[in-house]
Scaffold this motif. Structure first.
Motif: not given
Length: 742
Positions: A147, A150-151, A154, A210, A199-201
């Motif tokens: 997570d 991902g943040r 992005r 993400h 990773v995709q939230g």
């Protein structure tokens, strides 16, 4: 974000389309596009083609890059990777603005990274590698780590990562072992699902906070023959269905991965990038995948010039497209030919529409048409935040595996060991400072690396000779002689286990023994008569027979992140209780290959001459500073109808004096089947934290899917008969109970 970027508009898109469902927007956009523009959405190029910032912070693009994206582009690999977060966000905003404003339909690009130690870019949190996360046996932790990945990605203006790997890694000769989550189907499945969701939230963050996952390498890449990158892959159809495909299927159906990358290799003679059965029939028709497929680097072209299943680039492009490959990564000589090929073969136009549509759908899901830019000022706050660094430390602590602790030498006591030597070739520049900070002023440390393993040449490293290591070895021994105990850092590094790129690098190894003068150093240290605690750092499983026999303690750290040495120090000095478990079986020698614990049971009939049978350490093994007692394994029923479920429960007690975590593992044996079955298979696990003296009842549901196999008729089902449930602390230390399916 800069005001002029915030106000930039996407040209020539119907304003009313923004209120339509994604499929309507995709179809409306496709209807306006030329074949050249559609094919543009089927290619990814690398930022190394010429994307940079000048001294004034303005975008500079090479003419070659502009030519590559003149009809639009699916994505750009690694833009801004060497820049700090705020500058990376700026270059990606500027690059996105260029793509949008120079596209006839205002189509944005996807910017793509990798994620083996967190985001593969400067200024991001350095997390431990996937094999470490697998050693934590903690899917919740894995999801939280990814997570954050991902943040951070992005915030830099990235949108996709070519990660995680869903490959099973059962051959430690393979240099990419640490990039994946281990040898076991169920463990890898749970880790991959957690990583993709993180990773995709969990899908909710895709359009804003993400990035999308590209799960790879589909399929069987970890089974390359001889453990050599690009070698052939031979897997029976039954093992493919039962063992290799489940992590990918779960990534698609449970985690909803946005992308799938095909495998470099072949699968039983069929090149994966040209495998219609794999990429279309299984992935899309059976599993319902509606994301996009992307080639591994240059692999559509390699259908011609490496795999030799196409006579030229035209045939390679057609083979890949018809098989189900949507995006050509890097190559400038295959999918670029599709517009001309479409004139000759008009039947491929619907395939081009489908491929481009899959990419556009992903871009809509990522919110790129509505908000293609990021807030540049927010990037430094998100990357390497205090919470992120704390998470990195937590993940490193949770993944450390205690393999040996002779006579309770660990945890170290400052009263008994006031001076500690830190030596060995895996000692890092920051190790001393991290140990000093973790242990405090009551312990004096003396640090001496001694020698390196190789000459440090990244592509073709040379192993240093004993003569080249001799002087450093003497320095390490001398340093250890002045201490009460020695922490010896040995194993392997990024030079001794790595990806063997296509034509300019090697990374696989024919041996899994400790390299160079490491064993000699260990024996010299043992001869001092003082405790030697081995810290094993490595990227592939290593045979450590002499260390296992003679070391006072062994911590298996695999390849931790930037907080790794702090985590090791905290664990050695009792500030943390180790709870990691082996995600791979540890053999005594490479000659035992294959040695994964879930081989067919007939493989265990005979051992080898002149050596002890069995693994050095079994899958799922890991000690603790406290003790856990298993008792009273009970099944809710001793007989069920085919298709029904039951539960298994066991009492777990912390009988030691310290709070600790234990991974409770459930295995299933199918003693008699229509086909020869594995000795056992992991089907569930749970990480439980207990206070001293505390008891918990741990309950698992055993579902029909956990009992199913692909039978002699190649139909996957539950076969009637007896089953054995095993629950315990490793694949070998278990309690058993049985039931029957009728």
């Amino acid at each position: 974000m800069d005001t002029h970027l915030a106000q930039a508009t996407l040209t020539n898109l119907d304003s009313s389309a923004s209120a339509d469902p994604i499929e309507q927007r995709v179809n409306a956009l496709l209807a306006k596009m030329s074949v050249e523009e559609k094919v543009g959405q089927m290619r990814i190029v690398h930022a190394q083609l010429g994307v940079s910032l000048d001294e004034a912070g303005e975008l500079v693009l090479s003419e070659h890059f502009k030519q590559q994206v003149k009809h639009g582009i699916a994505g750009i690999k690694n833009p801004g990777e060497h820049l700090p977060p705020e500058q990376a966000a700026r270059i990606n905003n500027l690059l996105q603005k260029y793509l949008v404003e120079n596209s006839r339909h205002g189509i944005p690009g996807m910017f793509v990274t990798e994620s083996y130690n967190g985001v593969d870019a400067a200024g991001t949190t350095d997390f431990s590698r996937p094999i470490n996360l697998a050693a934590s046996w903690n899917p919740d932790l894995v999801e939280r780590v990814w997570d954050q990945v991902g943040r951070e990605a992005r915030s830099r203006g990235m949108h996709m990562c070519h990660s995680p790997e869903a490959d099973l890694i059962r051959d430690p000769r393979f240099g990419r072992m640490s990039e994946a989550f281990g040898e076991d189907t169920h463990l890898v499945t749970e880790m991959v699902v957690a990583a993709v969701k993180g990773v995709q939230g969990n899908g909710q963050g895709l359009a804003s906070t993400h990035i999308g996952a590209v799960t790879k390498h589909f399929a069987g890449y970890g089974q390359v023959e001889g453990g050599r990158n690009f070698a052939s892959v031979q897997i029976s159809e039954r093992d493919l269905v039962d063992q290799i495909l489940p992590p990918f299927k779960a990534a698609v159906q449970r985690a909803h991965t946005l992308g799938i990358m095909a495998s470099h290799g072949d699968l039983n003679g069929i090149a994966c990038h040209g495998n219609h059965h794999l990429l279309t029939e299984i992935l899309r028709e059976q599993w319902g995948f509606d994301g996009y497929t992307v080639s591994d680097a240059n692999d559509i072209g390699r259908l011609f010039y490496f795999m030799a299943v196409a006579e030229n680039e035209d045939e390679a492009a057609l083979l890949g497209l018809r098989a189900g490959m949507n995006v050509d990564l890097y190559n400038e000589d295959c999918y670029v030919r599709l517009p001309q090929l479409a004139e000759k073969f008009p039947d491929i136009i619907p395939l081009i529409d489908q491929a481009a549509g899959n990419v556009l759908r992903a871009k809509f899901r990522l919110g790129l048409f509505d908000n293609p830019y990021v807030d540049e000022k927010a990037a430094p706050e998100i990357n390497r935040s205090p919470a992120s660094l704390a998470l990195a430390l937590e993940s490193d602590l949770d993944s450390l595996i205690l393999l040996k602790n002779e006579n309770g030498v660990l945890p170290l006591s400052p009263e008994k060991t006031s001076t500690v030597a830190l030596v060995g070739p895996l000692l890092k520049a920051q190790t001393l400072a991290q140990f000093q900070a973790a242990a405090g002023p009551s312990v004096t440390f003396r640090a001496e690396k001694g020698f390196s393993l190789t000459n440090g040449e990244i592509n073709y490293p040379d192993l240093l000779t004993p003569e080249q290591c001799a002087e450093g070895l003497e320095r390490a021994v001398q340093t250890a002689s002045q201490a009460d105990a020695t922490v010896l850092f040995v194993g392997g590094d990024e030079f001794t286990s790595k990806e063997a790129f296509f034509d300019f690098a090697i990374g696989d190894r024919a041996s899994i023994d400790l390299l160079g003068s490491q064993v000699e150093l260990f024996h010299r240290l043992k001869a001092l008569g003082k405790p030697v605690i081995v810290v094993l750092k490595h990227r592939r499983t290593l045979a450590i027979n002499e260390l296992a026999a003679e070391a006072d303690a062994i911590i298996d750290a695999w390849d931790p992140g930037e907080q790794g040495d702090t985590a090791i120090a905290m664990t050695l000095f009792g500030q943390s209780v180790p709870s990691g478990k082996l995600p791979c079986t540890v053999p005594r020698t490479i000659g035992q290959l294959p040695f994964h614990y879930s081989q067919k049971k007939i493989n265990y009939k005979k051992g080898y001459m002149f050596m002890e049978n069995g693994p050095l350490y079994p899958f799922g093994f890991g000690l603790s500073y406290t003790r856990f007692h298993y008792e009273n394994l009970q099944l809710s029923r001793d007989q069920i109808e085919n298709g029904a479920s039951l539960t298994a429960s066991i009492k777990l007690t912390n009988t030691g004096s310290l709070a600790g975590k234990e991974v409770v593992q459930l295995y299933i044996q199918d003693p008699i089947g229509s086909v020869v079955r594995p000795l056992k298979e992991l089907k569930a696990f749970r990480k439980i934290e207990l206070q001293p003296g505390e008891t918990k009842t741990v309950t698992f549901e055993i579902t029909p899917e956990m009992l199913a196999c692909t039978g002699a008729d190649m139909v996957r089902k539950v076969e009637n008969g007896d089953f054995v449930v095993q629950v315990g602390s490793s694949s070998e230390d278990v309690l058993e109970a049985g039931f029957r399916v009728v």
